[in-house]
Design a protein around this motif. Structure first.
Motif, PDB file in Angstrom:
ATOM      1  N   LYS A 166      18.743  -8.611  84.517  1.00  0.00           N
ATOM      2  CA  LYS A 166      18.120  -7.463  83.893  1.00  0.00           C
ATOM      3  C   LYS A 166      19.034  -6.999  82.761  1.00  0.00           C
ATOM      4  O   LYS A 166      20.236  -7.187  82.812  1.00  0.00           O
ATOM      5  CB  LYS A 166      17.950  -6.330  84.910  1.00  0.00           C
ATOM      6  CG  LYS A 166      17.020  -6.682  86.063  1.00  0.00           C
ATOM      7  CD  LYS A 166      16.926  -5.519  87.038  1.00  0.00           C
ATOM      8  CE  LYS A 166      16.012  -5.856  88.199  1.00  0.00           C
ATOM      9  NZ  LYS A 166      15.932  -4.732  89.174  1.00  0.00           N
ATOM     10  N   GLU A 167      18.473  -6.404  81.746  1.00  0.00           N
ATOM     11  CA  GLU A 167      19.274  -5.897  80.644  1.00  0.00           C
ATOM     12  C   GLU A 167      20.205  -4.798  81.160  1.00  0.00           C
ATOM     13  O   GLU A 167      19.761  -3.819  81.771  1.00  0.00           O
ATOM     14  CB  GLU A 167      18.364  -5.339  79.540  1.00  0.00           C
ATOM     15  CG  GLU A 167      19.117  -4.844  78.325  1.00  0.00           C
ATOM     16  CD  GLU A 167      19.835  -5.954  77.577  1.00  0.00           C
ATOM     17  OE1 GLU A 167      20.792  -5.652  76.863  1.00  0.00           O
ATOM     18  OE2 GLU A 167      19.442  -7.130  77.737  1.00  0.00           O
ATOM     19  N   THR A 168      21.483  -4.972  80.948  1.00  0.00           N
ATOM     20  CA  THR A 168      22.463  -4.018  81.447  1.00  0.00           C
ATOM     21  C   THR A 168      22.735  -2.958  80.391  1.00  0.00           C
ATOM     22  O   THR A 168      23.127  -3.288  79.267  1.00  0.00           O
ATOM     23  CB  THR A 168      23.785  -4.730  81.794  1.00  0.00           C
ATOM     24  OG1 THR A 168      23.506  -5.779  82.717  1.00  0.00           O
ATOM     25  CG2 THR A 168      24.765  -3.764  82.423  1.00  0.00           C
ATOM     26  N   ASN A 228      26.167  -2.712  90.819  1.00  0.00           N
ATOM     27  CA  ASN A 228      25.870  -1.412  90.208  1.00  0.00           C
ATOM     28  C   ASN A 228      25.734  -1.481  88.685  1.00  0.00           C
ATOM     29  O   ASN A 228      25.858  -0.459  88.007  1.00  0.00           O
ATOM     30  CB  ASN A 228      26.973  -0.408  90.563  1.00  0.00           C
ATOM     31  CG  ASN A 228      27.118  -0.204  92.054  1.00  0.00           C
ATOM     32  OD1 ASN A 228      26.159   0.133  92.735  1.00  0.00           O
ATOM     33  ND2 ASN A 228      28.317  -0.419  92.563  1.00  0.00           N
ATOM     34  N   LYS A 229      25.453  -2.650  88.158  1.00  0.00           N
ATOM     35  CA  LYS A 229      25.527  -2.836  86.702  1.00  0.00           C
ATOM     36  C   LYS A 229      24.455  -2.075  85.928  1.00  0.00           C
ATOM     37  O   LYS A 229      24.603  -1.843  84.730  1.00  0.00           O
ATOM     38  CB  LYS A 229      25.443  -4.324  86.368  1.00  0.00           C
ATOM     39  CG  LYS A 229      24.099  -4.960  86.679  1.00  0.00           C
ATOM     40  CD  LYS A 229      24.111  -6.448  86.347  1.00  0.00           C
ATOM     41  CE  LYS A 229      22.767  -7.082  86.667  1.00  0.00           C
ATOM     42  NZ  LYS A 229      22.761  -8.528  86.382  1.00  0.00           N
ATOM     43  N   ALA A 262      27.431 -12.562  79.854  1.00  0.00           N
ATOM     44  CA  ALA A 262      26.038 -12.821  80.209  1.00  0.00           C
ATOM     45  C   ALA A 262      25.284 -11.551  80.570  1.00  0.00           C
ATOM     46  O   ALA A 262      24.047 -11.530  80.571  1.00  0.00           O
ATOM     47  CB  ALA A 262      25.966 -13.808  81.371  1.00  0.00           C
ATOM     48  N   ASN A 263      26.026 -10.477  80.855  1.00  0.00           N
ATOM     49  CA  ASN A 263      25.395  -9.240  81.315  1.00  0.00           C
ATOM     50  C   ASN A 263      25.628  -8.065  80.373  1.00  0.00           C
ATOM     51  O   ASN A 263      25.551  -6.906  80.797  1.00  0.00           O
ATOM     52  CB  ASN A 263      25.886  -8.900  82.727  1.00  0.00           C
ATOM     53  CG  ASN A 263      25.292  -9.805  83.777  1.00  0.00           C
ATOM     54  OD1 ASN A 263      24.210  -9.546  84.298  1.00  0.00           O
ATOM     55  ND2 ASN A 263      25.990 -10.896  84.077  1.00  0.00           N
ATOM     56  N   ASN A 264      25.935  -8.364  79.113  1.00  0.00           N
ATOM     57  CA  ASN A 264      26.067  -7.327  78.088  1.00  0.00           C
ATOM     58  C   ASN A 264      27.157  -6.308  78.432  1.00  0.00           C
ATOM     59  O   ASN A 264      27.053  -5.127  78.102  1.00  0.00           O
ATOM     60  CB  ASN A 264      24.724  -6.595  77.889  1.00  0.00           C
ATOM     61  CG  ASN A 264      24.685  -5.781  76.614  1.00  0.00           C
ATOM     62  OD1 ASN A 264      25.284  -6.168  75.605  1.00  0.00           O
ATOM     63  ND2 ASN A 264      23.995  -4.658  76.637  1.00  0.00           N
TER      64      ASN A 264
END
Length: 566
Positions: free
Chosen positions: A27-29, A218-219, A329-331
């Motif tokens: 999911k977009e962080t 918790n990202k 990978a997770n911004n």
């Protein structure tokens, strides 16, 4: 009760495996308003081990971080593990934080002194405690070494998610074998005991798995985080996966004398030391036997030991790579400040120096045949020869207040490239990290925690260096040291040093570190006024930080531990 603990442990491992895959659907962080902090600490890593600091070990990830960020070449820690970690967690002197001595070496004369409790004091607020008040998530995975009871655990001192190892060191495998006959092995998950480890457990791998899992959990909550990844590698017993050990087969056949020469050349090529320093005769170490005098079997065993050590460092680098890949990978990468350093110099102590090991009985229960060295059920150490090479170009190593014991490689990836990249020679100390991170978070250090007054940190923020506001940090105060009767005080380029015999003369010596970082030339006779000025400064430091003068109480301790005579 034991069955419940085992079930809890298995469930935790399963959750880590399920939530720890960077390739799973993402999911977009969201990016938090304040920066994230990742503090990575290696255990007993030598100053020149990393490629960025002149070493030959394969560390491409850390080398890239150093190139992208700032490489601090004049960063200082404490001589041993837990005192350094106490200053990191408190921003204060290790005595004020309760770690004027390690818990393993408390003796009657100091056991009731608050500065020598051997665990983290309540008169300091911890980094996670303070950041949590400002809305930070706080995570910790790995070695704690700041208290072994439940109420002294990281979960009790401000970390909200933890997978922690309480003691100083142990087997890196799932067998949970202790460092010494008189030491314990305690793992906890959020304060609860973990009775067993998964069969494929390897400390560096699983600590990294856990910290990624905590961040991932918790990202999406838009809160910044502190992640403390505290490796036990490359502390002995030296252990590494066989395929990593194989990468270094034959690399160290030349021995530790030649390796130290190689490391000095590497430091020179990186611009960390000058030509004049590189050409100096290296200081002698009474604990190091010339390589040429070893018999052939000893050479084979010692070579294998260094191959294992290098493999451990290589694996650390790959694990940091897994973490940074996850962040990218997770911004999360661009908004995260990453710090990497070692808690002290390389470890030259033999395995017999640990509590309960002097008679060799416990150590005899391991299989240290050549082909099993570094694999499960082995117990090998680095030894003084490799440790001195790993600490090039400095004097001695872990446990000593000489530069080889207290100088650490520090790599910082700032928030952006606005900071001046490359080498930075600012005199920094591990106590500076907490004030710096609080500075970025916009959080003031509290005057009390749960009604208990706490001491103001002595560390100094170096945020202006990280954000490019200045190129060199100017300290307001000097840096004092006392551990096991080894003492030092650093102010600017000048340092006074007191080492117990046979490693020093038992009196204060004076060095100019800018001209003589190897501490070869005592300037006491030619600069008596500067020497006395620093001695007076040390006495003021000792009084302010509750340092107990226990001179004479450690006579013979190091000679016995390292097996040397006067």
């Amino acid at each position: 009760m034991k069955t419940k603990i085992q079930i809890f442990s298995i469930l935790f491992v399963f959750l880590v495996a399920c939530n720890n895959n960077p390739n799973s659907e993402q999911k977009e962080t969201p990016v938090s308003k304040f920066p994230n902090f990742i503090v990575i600490v290696a255990d007993d890593l030598g100053y020149s081990d990393l490629g960025a600091f002149g070493g030959e070990i394969n560390t491409p990830v850390l080398n890239a971080l150093a190139k992208e960020g700032i490489q601090f070449t004049n960063f200082h820690v404490l001589p041993t593990c837990s005192p350094t970690r106490s200053s990191l967690m408190s921003g204060n002197d290790n005595h004020v934080a309760g770690l004027g001595v390690m818990s393993e070496t408390i003796y009657p004369a100091i056991k009731d002194l608050p500065g020598y409790a051997g665990h983290l004091s309540k008169q300091v607020a911890t980094l996670p405690e303070v950041l949590a008040t400002g809305g930070y998530n706080t995570y910790m995975s790995g070695k704690w070494h700041l208290g072994e009871t439940d109420d002294q655990s990281p979960f009790a001192r401000g970390f909200q998610e933890t997978f922690s190892f309480a003691e100083g060191a142990a087997s890196h495998w799932s067998d949970m074998r202790a460092l010494g006959a008189e030491t314990s092995v305690t793992y906890r998950r959020n304060g609860m005991p973990v009775a067993t480890l998964p069969e494929d457990f390897y400390s560096t791998k699983n600590y990294t798995d856990s910290i990624i899992h905590f961040i991932d959990k918790n990202k999406t909550d838009e809160k910044p985080f502190l992640a403390y990844l505290s490796f036990t590698a490359p502390h002995d017993p030296l252990h590494a996966p066989a395929e990593y050990i194989a990468k270094y087969k034959g690399r160290y056949d030349q021995g530790w004398d030649e390796l130290r020469n190689e490391r000095v050349k590497g430091l020179l090529e990186k611009g960390i030391i000058s030509e004049d320093v590189a050409q100096e005769e290296l200081s002698q170490n009474v604990m190091v036997q010339p390589w040429a005098t070893l018999d052939e079997q000893s050479k084979k065993e010692k070579t294998r030991d260094m191959e294992v050590y290098a493999a451990m460092v290589d694996y650390i680098d790959a694990s940091v790579g897994r973490l940074t890949d996850y962040l990218k990978a997770n911004n999360l990468y661009d908004n995260t400040i990453i710090l990497f350093f070692s808690d002290n110099g390389a470890n030259g102590a033999p395995a017999t120096a640990y509590p309960g090991n002097a008679d060799g009985q416990y150590l005899s229960t391991f299989n240290n045949e050549l082909e099993n060295r570094g694999l499960p059920n082995s117990f090998i150490d680095m030894g003084a020869g490799w440790a001195q090479a790993s600490s090039a170009n400095f004097r001695l190593f872990k446990s000593f207040t000489s530069e080889g014991g207290i100088k650490s490689p520090l790599i910082v990836k700032p928030l952006s490239k606005s900071a001046k990249q490359g080498l930075n020679t600012s005199l920094l100390h591990v106590s500076d990290i907490m004030p710096t991170l609080l500075d970025y978070a916009g959080i003031a250090y509290p005057k009390e925690v749960n009604g208990t007054p706490v001491k103001t940190p002595i560390g100094e923020s170096f945020k202006t260096v990280l954000n490019g506001g200045e190129t060199h940090k100017q300290r307001n105060k000097g840096i004092g040291y006392e551990l096991f009767e080894m003492k030092a005080y650093i102010e600017g380029d000048w340092k006074i040093l007191r080492l117990v015999a046979p490693f020093g003369n038992g009196d204060w010596q004076l060095y100019n570190l800018a001209e003589d970082p190897s501490e070869l030339n005592d300037l006491s006779a030619t600069n008596p006024e500067k020497r006395m000025e620093l001695i007076d400064a040390y006495q003021a430091y000792a009084k302010e930080n509750e340092v107990f003068d226990h001179q004479g109480l450690f006579d013979g301790f190091f000679k016995q531990a390292y097996g040397v005579d006067e």
